[in-house]
Design a protein around this motif. Structure first.
Motif, PDB file in Angstrom:
ATOM      1  N   ASP A  50      17.875  87.091  49.673  1.00 28.64           N
ATOM      2  CA  ASP A  50      18.892  87.940  49.058  1.00 28.64           C
ATOM      3  C   ASP A  50      18.351  89.242  48.494  1.00 28.64           C
ATOM      4  N   SER A  51      17.057  89.553  48.682  1.00 35.17           N
ATOM      5  CA  SER A  51      16.537  90.784  48.114  1.00 35.17           C
ATOM      6  C   SER A  51      15.594  91.493  49.073  1.00 35.17           C
ATOM      7  N   SER A  52      15.603  92.828  48.962  1.00 36.44           N
ATOM      8  CA  SER A  52      14.653  93.674  49.675  1.00 36.44           C
ATOM      9  C   SER A  52      13.729  94.301  48.641  1.00 36.44           C
ATOM     10  N   VAL A  53      12.440  94.379  48.965  1.00 32.91           N
ATOM     11  CA  VAL A  53      11.443  94.832  47.996  1.00 32.91           C
ATOM     12  C   VAL A  53      10.728  96.071  48.520  1.00 32.91           C
ATOM     13  N   TYR A  54      10.613  97.089  47.658  1.00 25.32           N
ATOM     14  CA  TYR A  54       9.855  98.294  47.936  1.00 25.32           C
ATOM     15  C   TYR A  54       8.609  98.285  47.060  1.00 25.32           C
ATOM     16  N   CYS A  55       7.472  98.600  47.638  1.00 29.99           N
ATOM     17  CA  CYS A  55       6.224  98.718  46.888  1.00 29.99           C
ATOM     18  C   CYS A  55       5.685 100.139  47.067  1.00 29.99           C
ATOM     19  N   VAL A  56       5.461 100.826  45.951  1.00 30.20           N
ATOM     20  CA  VAL A  56       4.948 102.192  45.973  1.00 30.20           C
ATOM     21  C   VAL A  56       3.514 102.182  45.470  1.00 30.20           C
ATOM     22  N   ILE A  57       2.567 102.713  46.256  1.00 31.11           N
ATOM     23  CA  ILE A  57       1.168 102.788  45.843  1.00 31.11           C
ATOM     24  C   ILE A  57       0.649 104.207  46.001  1.00 31.11           C
ATOM     25  N   ASP A  58      -0.416 104.547  45.241  1.00 32.21           N
ATOM     26  CA  ASP A  58      -1.134 105.789  45.470  1.00 32.21           C
ATOM     27  C   ASP A  58      -2.596 105.442  45.703  1.00 32.21           C
ATOM     28  N   GLU A  59      -3.484 106.409  45.582  1.00 33.36           N
ATOM     29  CA  GLU A  59      -4.880 106.152  45.893  1.00 33.36           C
ATOM     30  C   GLU A  59      -5.559 105.204  44.909  1.00 33.36           C
ATOM     31  N   TYR A  60      -4.924 104.979  43.752  1.00 34.62           N
ATOM     32  CA  TYR A  60      -5.514 104.087  42.765  1.00 34.62           C
ATOM     33  C   TYR A  60      -4.928 102.670  42.821  1.00 34.62           C
ATOM     34  N   GLY A  61      -3.790 102.508  43.496  1.00 38.66           N
ATOM     35  CA  GLY A  61      -3.158 101.202  43.567  1.00 38.66           C
ATOM     36  C   GLY A  61      -1.675 101.271  43.269  1.00 38.66           C
ATOM     37  N   LEU A  62      -1.130 100.228  42.663  1.00 37.11           N
ATOM     38  CA  LEU A  62       0.313 100.135  42.452  1.00 37.11           C
ATOM     39  C   LEU A  62       0.849 101.233  41.543  1.00 37.11           C
ATOM     40  N   VAL A  63       2.013 101.784  41.943  1.00 36.75           N
ATOM     41  CA  VAL A  63       2.731 102.744  41.114  1.00 36.75           C
ATOM     42  C   VAL A  63       4.030 102.132  40.605  1.00 36.75           C
ATOM     43  N   GLU A  64       4.791 101.500  41.508  1.00 39.55           N
ATOM     44  CA  GLU A  64       6.107 101.002  41.113  1.00 39.55           C
ATOM     45  C   GLU A  64       6.611  99.956  42.100  1.00 39.55           C
ATOM     46  N   TRP A  65       7.388  99.002  41.568  1.00 42.07           N
ATOM     47  CA  TRP A  65       8.163  98.066  42.390  1.00 42.07           C
ATOM     48  C   TRP A  65       9.641  98.417  42.272  1.00 42.07           C
ATOM     49  N   VAL A  66      10.382  98.276  43.357  1.00 40.45           N
ATOM     50  CA  VAL A  66      11.843  98.374  43.330  1.00 40.45           C
ATOM     51  C   VAL A  66      12.386  97.193  44.119  1.00 40.45           C
ATOM     52  N   GLU A  67      13.420  96.540  43.595  1.00 43.71           N
ATOM     53  CA  GLU A  67      14.022  95.408  44.293  1.00 43.71           C
ATOM     54  C   GLU A  67      15.530  95.588  44.364  1.00 43.71           C
ATOM     55  N   GLU A  68      16.071  95.454  45.550  1.00 40.06           N
ATOM     56  CA  GLU A  68      17.515  95.558  45.767  1.00 40.06           C
ATOM     57  C   GLU A  68      18.063  94.191  46.180  1.00 40.06           C
ATOM     58  N   PHE A  69      19.146  93.766  45.530  1.00 40.38           N
ATOM     59  CA  PHE A  69      19.736  92.464  45.813  1.00 40.38           C
ATOM     60  C   PHE A  69      21.019  92.615  46.630  1.00 40.38           C
ATOM     61  N   HIS A  70      21.121  91.833  47.691  1.00 43.47           N
ATOM     62  CA  HIS A  70      22.328  91.800  48.537  1.00 43.47           C
ATOM     63  C   HIS A  70      22.733  93.211  48.978  1.00 43.47           C
ATOM     64  N   ALA A  71      21.761  94.055  49.298  1.00 42.64           N
ATOM     65  CA  ALA A  71      22.043  95.450  49.626  1.00 42.64           C
ATOM     66  C   ALA A  71      22.276  95.642  51.122  1.00 42.64           C
ATOM     67  N   GLU A  72      23.302  96.405  51.453  1.00 43.84           N
ATOM     68  CA  GLU A  72      23.554  96.791  52.833  1.00 43.84           C
ATOM     69  C   GLU A  72      22.644  97.970  53.199  1.00 43.84           C
ATOM     70  N   THR A  73      22.605  98.298  54.492  1.00 41.70           N
ATOM     71  CA  THR A  73      21.720  99.356  54.977  1.00 41.70           C
ATOM     72  C   THR A  73      21.936 100.667  54.225  1.00 41.70           C
ATOM     73  N   GLN A  74      23.189 101.024  53.952  1.00 46.54           N
ATOM     74  CA  GLN A  74      23.478 102.282  53.265  1.00 46.54           C
ATOM     75  C   GLN A  74      22.794 102.348  51.910  1.00 46.54           C
ATOM     76  N   LYS A  75      22.813 101.246  51.170  1.00 41.42           N
ATOM     77  CA  LYS A  75      22.171 101.204  49.859  1.00 41.42           C
ATOM     78  C   LYS A  75      20.654 101.233  50.000  1.00 41.42           C
ATOM     79  N   LEU A  76      20.125 100.527  50.980  1.00 43.91           N
ATOM     80  CA  LEU A  76      18.680 100.521  51.202  1.00 43.91           C
ATOM     81  C   LEU A  76      18.171 101.925  51.523  1.00 43.91           C
ATOM     82  N   VAL A  77      18.906 102.630  52.366  1.00 42.04           N
ATOM     83  CA  VAL A  77      18.524 103.997  52.728  1.00 42.04           C
ATOM     84  C   VAL A  77      18.609 104.914  51.512  1.00 42.04           C
ATOM     85  N   ALA A  78      19.660 104.749  50.711  1.00 37.94           N
ATOM     86  CA  ALA A  78      19.831 105.586  49.517  1.00 37.94           C
ATOM     87  C   ALA A  78      18.663 105.398  48.552  1.00 37.94           C
ATOM     88  N   THR A  79      18.233 104.164  48.382  1.00 39.24           N
ATOM     89  CA  THR A  79      17.093 103.893  47.503  1.00 39.24           C
ATOM     90  C   THR A  79      15.828 104.535  48.055  1.00 39.24           C
TER      91      THR A  79
END
Length: 435
Positions: free
Chosen positions: A254-283
Motif C-alpha cells: 500500500d505504499s511507495s517509498v522515495y529515498c533521497v541521498i547525496d554524496e554523504y548518504g541519506l538526505v530524506e525519506w518520502v512515503e506515499e500511501f495508496h497513491a495513483e500515478t498522478q500523485k506519485l509523479v507530483a511528489t
C-alpha cells in the motif's frame, strides 16, 4: 484444499503421544489451516494454548484470521480480542497469541497445555523458549496435561531459523514433509508462478519454497552490514546534488517509498500511501523543485513503475530498472542482488550516512535480514523478498529504495565521501555550526 493432504497432515499433528511434531512443507500446502484445526480441537477439549507467529501482522492477518474462519466453519462460539490477540471460547478455553516482536509478553500465562509455532523457521528462539516454558498445569476439568509442542513452517535460510534447523536435524522422526505439488487442488499456473518468483526451476530457493527442503550449507551472510553506516553527516546544502531511488507499490502493498541521498548518504525519506500515478509523479516533481536532482531510478519490476518513469523521464532524467534483470557481473544472480552487494561495499569503504531512527531504522531492520547464498551456478543470490517480508511484516520497500538511489548515484559516475576524507567531513560539519 486437497482433502487427502489435509487429513494426512492433521492426523500427524494429532499424535498426542509425541511431545514435539513439525510440519515442514512447501508453499500452498495448507499449514496454517492444519494448525488452526488442531488448535481448535484442543480448545474444544477445554485446553489453553499459545500460538505464535514471527510478527503481530502475521499473527492477526494470517493465524487468527484462519482460526476464526475455521471456528465459524465448525460452529464454535468465540470472542476475539484483536488488540490483545486472544481468542476465548464458550467453554472457557483460550488461545493466546505471541510474536517475536514481544517474546516476553507470554511470561505471565499459566495452565497452558499446548504451544503451536506457525512459520517456526521465521521466529526467534527466545519466543519459542518462553512459550514452551508456559506449557504446564491442568485443563479446565482439572486434568493434568502433558505439554505438546507443534511447529508448522516453510524452511528458511535466515538466521532466525538456526534453532529450528538444528532441532529437526537432531530429531528427524518428529518431522513430516509435503511439497507444493502434493496439493492437487492448486492451479498449475500458481505453482509455475511460484517457481518463477523464486528464481526459476534451477534456483535452490525452489527446493526450499516448493519442495520444503532445507538448503545445504546454512547461510548467514548479510549483504549490507548496517553497523558500517555512518550515523552523522554535514548538513545538506541547496547546491549539493542528490539522487533518488523509488520503490513503487505493487500488488498487495500500500505504499511507495522515495529515498533521497547525496554524496554523504541519506538526505530524506518520502512515503506515499495508496497513491495513483498522478500523485506519485507530483511528489517526484516536488522533490525535483526542492533539490538539485542529478538522477532518479525507479523499480519497474512487474510494470508498476513504468508510468512514473514515462512522465518524469524528460524532466528529471528518470530511468527504470527491473529487479529480475540480468546483472552485468556473471557472478551475481540479478540486478537486485547486485544493487545490495554494491551498497554493502559502499557502506564498508565510504562515509555513507544512515541514521538509526525513524524510517532509517525500518530500513536498517530490512537490511539486517537481507542475506544471500551462493547458488548452484556459483552466483551470489539474495533470499526472496517474501522471506524478509515474513519477518519485518511487509515488503522491504525502504531498503529497495535506498539501493535504487545508490545505483542512480553510481550510474551517474558520482561517488560518496571516502572514510579517508574524515577531516574534510568534520571541517564541513564544524563550519555548518559556526566553528
Amino acid at each position: 484444499m486437497d482433502v487427502g493432504l489435509l487429513r494426512h497432515q492433521l492426523e500427524f499433528m494429532q499424535r498426542d503421544a509425541d511431545k514435539r511434531l513439525a510440519l515442514v512443507t512447501g508453499v500452498g500446502c495448507g499449514k496454517t489451516m492444519v494448525a488452526a484445526m488442531w488448535l481448535l480441537q484442543q480448545a474444544n477439549d477445554g485446553q489453553h494454548s499459545i500460538v505464535s507467529a514471527q510478527n503481530y501482522s502475521a499473527l492477526h492477518k494470517v493465524v487468527f484470521a484462519e482460526l476464526q474462519r475455521q471456528a465459524r466453519r465448525f460452529g464454535m462460539q468465540y470472542d476475539y480480542n484483536k488488540q490483545e490477540k486472544v481468542m476465548t471460547f464458550e467453554n472457557g478455553a483460550v488461545i493466546y497469541g505471541a510474536s517475536s516482536e514481544a517474546y516476553d509478553s507470554v511470561l505471565g500465562l499459566t495452565n497452558i497445555s499446548n504451544y503451536l509455532a506457525d512459520e517456526a523457521a521465521y521466529s526467534c528462539e527466545q519466543l519459542r523458549n518462553n512459550c514452551e516454558e508456559r506449557c504446564r498445569g491442568v485443563d479446565l476439568k482439572g486434568r493434568v496435561i502433558k505439554a505438546r509442542y507443534r511447529y508448522t513452517t516453510t524452511p528458511s535460510i535466515l538466521p532466525t531459523s538456526l534453532w529450528f534447523r538444528e532441532m529437526v536435524k537432531k530429531h528427524p522422526e518428529m518431522v513430516i514433509h509435503a511439497t507444493t505439488y502434493d496439493n492437487h487442488k492448486l492451479d498449475p499456473s500458481y505453482v509455475q508462478d511460484q517457481i518463477e518468483k523464486y528464481g526459476g526451476p534451477n534456483s535452490p530457493f525452489v527446493k526450499q519454497q516448493i519442495y520444503g527442503e532445507f538448503l545445504d550449507g546454512f547461510a548467514n551472510n548479510i549483504a549490507v552490514d548496517v553497523n558500517q553506516f555512518a550515523t552523522s553527516r554535514p548538513d545538506h546544502r541547496a547546491d549539493d546534488p542528490v539522487w533518488i531511488g523509488m520503490d513503487v507499490a505493487a500488488g498487495g502493498r500500500d505504499s511507495s517509498v522515495y529515498c533521497v541521498i547525496d554524496e554523504y548518504g541519506l538526505v530524506e525519506w518520502v512515503e506515499e500511501f495508496h497513491a495513483e500515478t498522478q500523485k506519485l509523479v507530483a511528489t517526484m516533481l516536488d522533490l525535483n523543485r526542492k533539490y538539485k536532482v542529478e538522477g532518479v531510478l525507479v523499480d519497474t519490476t512487474g510494470g508498476f513503475g513504468v508510468a512514473t518513469v514515462d512522465y518524469t523521464k524528460r524532466t528529471m532524467g528518470t530511468d527504470g530498472v527491473n529487479f529480475a534483470g540480468a546483472s552485468d557481473d556473471d557472478n551475481i544472480f540479478n540486478v537486485r542482488t547486485q544493487m545490495y552487494v554494491d551498497l554493502g561495499k559502499q557502506a564498508k569503504e565510504s562515509h555513507f550516512y544512515l541514521p538509526d531512527a525513524g524510517d532509517s531504522l525500518r530500513c536498517r531492520n530490512q537490511l539486517s535480514y537481507t542475506t544471500y547464498i551462493i547458488n548452484n551456478r556459483g552466483q551470489t543470490q539474495l533470499v526472496p523478498k517474501a522471506d524478509i517480508a515474513k519477518i519485518v511484516g511487509g515488503s522491504p520497500d525502504h531498503a529497495d529504495a535506498l539501493v535504487l538511489a545508490n545505483r542512480a548515484r553510481k550510474l551517474a559516475g558520482a561517488s560518496v565521501r571516502k572514510s579517508s576524507d574524515v577531516r574534510a567531513i568534520a571541517a564541513r560539519m564544524l563550519a555548518a555550526h559556526g566553528y
